[in-house]
Design a protein around this motif. Structure first.
Motif: not given
Length: 170
Positions: A62-68, A54-58
């Motif tokens: 997306t690198a931040v989401v991958d890191e988290i 959901k966060y990747r689509s929003t």
């Protein structure tokens, strides 16, 4: 966990006859226990999964989401040694038991003294059946006070007329 829910706190306090600091400490311990259990139930009811898709689509980055997500997957909760807390609980329990035993000893001693006094009261003869000699033998200071008054020429007890009135008119 199941043993803590089965404890009847009011019965413990009343059956052991706890009073004062022991009862206060027990009530404070119960309150902390209830608060911790409530907080645990609240935390267990909350969801623990995170929907990273959901966060990747929003988000555009997306690198931040991958890191988290990487940090999240590597995260391991810290484990704590609860031995210290258990020792503190055991010390509290020991102190509570010791205090309860001391209280019980004092109460038992007081009960014995009161039973002895009650026995004396129940077996005592009525006041109007006592002789002057028996009263003087039981309370020698009455004889001494009377001798002092007579030696000073005083035949009346100070305060007697004020308390019982003047009977000389009869």
């Amino acid at each position: 966990r199941s043993a803590a829910t089965k404890i009847d706190w009011t019965r413990i306090t009343s059956s052991l006859g706890l009073k004062g600091s022991t009862a206060t400490s027990l009530q404070a311990f119960k309150k902390r226990n209830d608060d911790a259990r409530r907080k645990l139930a609240l935390l267990q009811s909350q969801p623990t999964s995170v929907d990273f898709s959901k966060y990747r689509s929003t988000l555009n980055n997306t690198a931040v989401v991958d890191e988290i997500q990487g940090h999240f997957s590597r995260f391991r909760p810290a484990t704590y040694d609860v031995g210290r807390q258990l020792k503190a609980i055991e010390a509290f329990e020991g102190q509570a038991v010791k205090s309860a035993e001391e209280t019980k000893g004092r109460v038992d001693e007081e009960v014995r003294a009161l039973e002895k006094t009650l026995g004396n009261i129940e077996t005592a003869r009525p006041f109007d059946e006592l002789t002057v000699d028996e009263v003087a033998a039981a309370q020698p200071e009455i004889d001494k006070r009377t001798e002092q008054l007579v030696s000073k020429g005083r035949w009346q007890v100070p305060g007697y007329k004020e308390k019982f009135g003047d009977l000389s008119v009869l």
